[in-house]
Structures are given as structure tokens and as C-alpha cells.
Design a protein around this motif. Structure first.
Motif, PDB file in Angstrom:
ATOM      1  N   ALA A 170      92.035  41.824 -13.709  1.00 21.27           N
ATOM      2  CA  ALA A 170      91.455  41.250 -14.921  1.00 21.27           C
ATOM      3  C   ALA A 170      89.938  41.388 -14.910  1.00 21.27           C
ATOM      4  O   ALA A 170      89.320  41.707 -15.933  1.00 21.27           O
ATOM      5  N   PHE A 171      89.327  41.154 -13.750  1.00 21.97           N
ATOM      6  CA  PHE A 171      87.871  41.305 -13.649  1.00 21.97           C
ATOM      7  C   PHE A 171      87.473  42.767 -13.820  1.00 21.97           C
ATOM      8  O   PHE A 171      86.448  43.076 -14.454  1.00 21.97           O
ATOM      9  N   TRP A 186      87.447  33.924 -17.328  1.00 19.66           N
ATOM     10  CA  TRP A 186      87.942  34.439 -16.046  1.00 19.66           C
ATOM     11  C   TRP A 186      87.605  33.469 -14.929  1.00 19.66           C
ATOM     12  O   TRP A 186      88.449  33.192 -14.064  1.00 19.66           O
ATOM     13  N   ILE A 187      86.391  32.927 -14.921  1.00 19.47           N
ATOM     14  CA  ILE A 187      86.001  31.962 -13.899  1.00 19.47           C
ATOM     15  C   ILE A 187      86.852  30.704 -13.997  1.00 19.47           C
ATOM     16  O   ILE A 187      87.268  30.134 -12.970  1.00 19.47           O
ATOM     17  N   ALA A 188      87.158  30.265 -15.213  1.00 17.18           N
ATOM     18  CA  ALA A 188      88.000  29.076 -15.386  1.00 17.18           C
ATOM     19  C   ALA A 188      89.397  29.311 -14.816  1.00 17.18           C
ATOM     20  O   ALA A 188      89.989  28.405 -14.213  1.00 17.18           O
ATOM     21  N   GLN A 189      89.927  30.502 -14.988  1.00 14.18           N
ATOM     22  CA  GLN A 189      91.242  30.812 -14.431  1.00 14.18           C
ATOM     23  C   GLN A 189      91.209  30.798 -12.900  1.00 14.18           C
ATOM     24  O   GLN A 189      92.159  30.353 -12.254  1.00 14.18           O
ATOM     25  N   ILE A 190      90.108  31.272 -12.323  1.00  7.18           N
ATOM     26  CA  ILE A 190      89.967  31.247 -10.866  1.00  7.18           C
ATOM     27  C   ILE A 190      89.903  29.810 -10.371  1.00  7.18           C
ATOM     28  O   ILE A 190      90.501  29.461  -9.344  1.00  7.18           O
ATOM     29  N   ARG A 191      89.187  28.960 -11.085  1.00 12.26           N
ATOM     30  CA  ARG A 191      89.089  27.549 -10.695  1.00 12.26           C
ATOM     31  C   ARG A 191      90.453  26.870 -10.717  1.00 12.26           C
ATOM     32  O   ARG A 191      90.747  25.994  -9.888  1.00 12.26           O
ATOM     33  N   ALA A 193      93.307  28.317 -10.151  1.00 10.36           N
ATOM     34  CA  ALA A 193      94.221  28.920  -9.172  1.00 10.36           C
ATOM     35  C   ALA A 193      93.888  28.428  -7.768  1.00 10.36           C
ATOM     36  O   ALA A 193      92.744  28.128  -7.448  1.00 10.36           O
ATOM     37  N   ASP A 194      94.904  28.367  -6.935  1.00 11.95           N
ATOM     38  CA  ASP A 194      94.724  27.944  -5.541  1.00 11.95           C
ATOM     39  C   ASP A 194      94.417  29.167  -4.688  1.00 11.95           C
ATOM     40  O   ASP A 194      95.214  29.600  -3.853  1.00 11.95           O
ATOM     41  N   LEU A 195      93.229  29.730  -4.932  1.00 13.45           N
ATOM     42  CA  LEU A 195      92.809  30.947  -4.240  1.00 13.45           C
ATOM     43  C   LEU A 195      91.382  30.758  -3.728  1.00 13.45           C
ATOM     44  O   LEU A 195      90.418  31.213  -4.349  1.00 13.45           O
ATOM     45  N   PRO A 196      91.225  30.085  -2.588  1.00 12.08           N
ATOM     46  CA  PRO A 196      89.872  29.796  -2.065  1.00 12.08           C
ATOM     47  C   PRO A 196      89.023  31.039  -1.853  1.00 12.08           C
ATOM     48  O   PRO A 196      87.805  30.991  -1.989  1.00 12.08           O
ATOM     49  N   HIS A 197      89.662  32.163  -1.511  1.00 10.51           N
ATOM     50  CA  HIS A 197      88.902  33.384  -1.253  1.00 10.51           C
ATOM     51  C   HIS A 197      88.227  33.914  -2.505  1.00 10.51           C
ATOM     52  O   HIS A 197      87.223  34.616  -2.429  1.00 10.51           O
ATOM     53  N   LEU A 198      88.776  33.584  -3.694  1.00  5.57           N
ATOM     54  CA  LEU A 198      88.136  33.993  -4.935  1.00  5.57           C
ATOM     55  C   LEU A 198      87.185  32.928  -5.469  1.00  5.57           C
ATOM     56  O   LEU A 198      86.305  33.237  -6.275  1.00  5.57           O
ATOM     57  N   HIS A 199      87.360  31.681  -5.027  1.00  2.00           N
ATOM     58  CA  HIS A 199      86.460  30.615  -5.471  1.00  2.00           C
ATOM     59  C   HIS A 199      85.025  30.914  -5.043  1.00  2.00           C
ATOM     60  O   HIS A 199      84.076  30.665  -5.803  1.00  2.00           O
ATOM     61  N   GLN A 200      84.857  31.420  -3.833  1.00  6.73           N
ATOM     62  CA  GLN A 200      83.510  31.728  -3.346  1.00  6.73           C
ATOM     63  C   GLN A 200      82.868  32.820  -4.191  1.00  6.73           C
ATOM     64  O   GLN A 200      81.669  32.763  -4.501  1.00  6.73           O
ATOM     65  N   PHE A 201      83.648  33.809  -4.584  1.00  6.03           N
ATOM     66  CA  PHE A 201      83.134  34.871  -5.445  1.00  6.03           C
ATOM     67  C   PHE A 201      82.732  34.302  -6.799  1.00  6.03           C
ATOM     68  O   PHE A 201      81.677  34.654  -7.347  1.00  6.03           O
ATOM     69  N   ALA A 202      83.565  33.403  -7.339  1.00  2.00           N
ATOM     70  CA  ALA A 202      83.250  32.785  -8.626  1.00  2.00           C
ATOM     71  C   ALA A 202      81.988  31.931  -8.529  1.00  2.00           C
ATOM     72  O   ALA A 202      81.189  31.878  -9.474  1.00  2.00           O
ATOM     73  N   ASP A 203      81.786  31.267  -7.395  1.00  2.00           N
ATOM     74  CA  ASP A 203      80.564  30.473  -7.203  1.00  2.00           C
ATOM     75  C   ASP A 203      79.330  31.364  -7.311  1.00  2.00           C
ATOM     76  O   ASP A 203      78.327  30.990  -7.931  1.00  2.00           O
TER      77      ASP A 203
END
Length: 256
Positions: A170-171, A186-191, A193-203
Motif C-alpha cells: 500500500a505504501f 496509511w499511518i492510521a492503518q499502521i497504528r 495494526a499489531d505490527l510494532p516493526h512498522l510502528h517505528q517506521f510510522a513514527d
């Protein structure tokens, strides 16, 4: 542990001999550095042989390394059982599926099947993390049949990885379509989701969201600038200690 002719692999016999020699000298009270000098081996290799009493632990790392052919062995074995033992024909078939290795690799595997020196391949072997990452980061339209099948099998077995693939693609869609306005969703969808490895990227995206949005929206890229910087660094390192700034300037300008 056999080669394509059914003989013991040379690396296996070499490791067995080195392990025996290191263990024997170690039992005599020799130091690791002394053993290294006598056997003409790297110190860290000697230390590894000395610390490992069971040599099979070392052999596993060597004999079970994955190769380019691993993803195609099941297909080759199936075709061989169907009666096709022509290595050239089988090479063409796996090459069309995305195999990038040499014909000799397929020839050796078919020869081993004919000799009966290897067992049937497992029904499914997990790919290397680096290979799975390459599948995920590649445009789905550019994936070969074998790679697409491998990625699908991994996604079925791991729901978290399946969700990661969907978000990564999607990104990538935002980047291809220059859709900077879609970044907040897209960032809201990452937030969610239970995917910590992508949370850091979204931060990281949120910390500089305006710049990221502008970069996604613009058809322009900094690739040309980055390429020129890389070229300048290469020329600089090539003349390090042998040329001054004036010569570097001339080389950059003349090669432009």
C-alpha cells in the motif's frame, strides 16, 4: 554430505581433519595461537574448532546452506518422478520459472537423483529472510511464478507477515501514484495494526510528515543528486592520499 558424483564433499573431509587436529593439539596443552601458527589456520577458526566438541554442529552450518536451486527442487523431483530425466529440459523449465543459477547446478542435482544419493526434497522449506524480504519489496507484477508461490505460502503460514506485505505494498502504491494525501490514512492503518516493526517506521514519517507528504506528491526525485554525491565520494576515495583537491575538482568536472 556427498557431492554431485556421490563422493564425500571436500569441505566436509577438510573440516573433520581440522577439527581432529585442533582437538588433539588442544589436549596436549597447546595454546590457540600456537595451534593457529602450526596449522596455518585463522585464530578464530581454531577457537571455533576448539570450543566445539561435536563436529556435526559445524557441519550442519555448511552442509545445510540454502542455494538458488532449493526453491525448485520439489518441482524438479516431481518432474523426475514423472519420467523426465533430461537435465537440459528441466533447466529450461526452472529457468522460465525464475531460476537464475547455472545449468551445471541442475545437471548435478539430476545426477544425484539418478544415483539415488539424496533423499526427496521436503514438501516445503522456509525461505531465507533476505529472500522473503526481496519478494515483499518487489513489484508483484515483476515476481516470477516460483517467487510468487513462495511468498504466498509464507503469507498463509504467518498472518503478521501477510499484514505486513499488504501495508508495504500500500505504501509502495502511494509512492507510485504520488499520493501524498493518502499518507495520514496509511499511518492510521499502521497504528490500528499489531505490527510494532512498522510502528517505528510510522513514527519517523510523522516526525517529518510535511516533508514526506511533499516528497510523495512530487514527481521529482533526489536520485540524481544522490548519484552525483556518490560519484564524487568514489572519486575522492580513489585518490585518497595520492591527490589534492585541485585534481579531484578536475576529475569531477571532466567526468561530468
Amino acid at each position: 554430505m556427498l557431492d554431485s558424483r556421490g563422493r564425500p564433499r571436500r569441505i566436509v573431509s577438510t573440516m573433520l581433519e581440522r577439527h581432529r587436529a585442533v582437538q588433539q593439539l588442544r589436549a596436549e596443552g597447546r595454546s590457540l595461537r600456537g595451534i593457529s601458527r602450526e596449522l596455518h589456520l585463522d585464530y578464530y577458526a581454531v577457537r571455533r574448532y576448539a570450543r566445539t566438541t561435536d563436529v556435526s554442529q559445524l557441519l550442519v552450518k555448511v552442509t545445510q546452506r540454502r542455494t538458488k536451486l532449493d526453491d525448485y527442487k520439489t518441482y524438479l523431483y516431481q518432474r523426475y518422478c514423472e519420467g523426465c530425466s533430461n537435465a537440459s529440459q528441466l533447466f529450461r523449465e526452472v529457468r522460465d520459472q525464475g531460476f537464475s543459477g547455472d545449468r551445471s547446478t541442475v545437471n548435478a542435482y539430476i545426477r544425484q537423483l539418478k544415483l539415488g544419493t539424496i533423499p526427496p526434497p521436503p514438501t516445503w522449506t522456509p525461505p531465507k529472510p533476505r529472500r522473503a524480504l526481496r519478494w515483499i519489496m518487489t513489484n508483484p507484477e515483476l515476481l516470477g511464478a516460483a517467487a510468487a508461490q513462495g511468498l504466498q505460502e509464507v503469507r498463509v503460514l504467518c498472518p503478521e507477515l501477510d499484514a505486513t506485505v499488504r501495508h508495504v505494498r500500500a505504501f509502495a502504491g502511494l509512492m507510485r501514484e504520488h499520493d501524498g494525501d493518502g499518507l495520514p490514512d496509511w499511518i492510521a492503518q499502521i497504528r490500528a495494526a499489531d505490527l510494532p516493526h512498522l510502528h517505528q517506521f510510522a513514527d519517523g514519517l510523522e516526525r517529518d510528515q510535511d516533508a514526506v507528504t511533499a516528497g510523495l506528491s512530487s514527481p521529482w526525485s533526489s536520485g540524481q543528486v544522490e548519484g552525483q554525491v556518490t560519484r564524487a565520494k568514489l572519486l575522492k576515495r580513489a585518490g585518497y592520499g595520492r591527490a589534492n583537491l585541485d585534481l579531484l575538482r578536475i576529475r569531477i568536472l571532466l567526468r561530468g
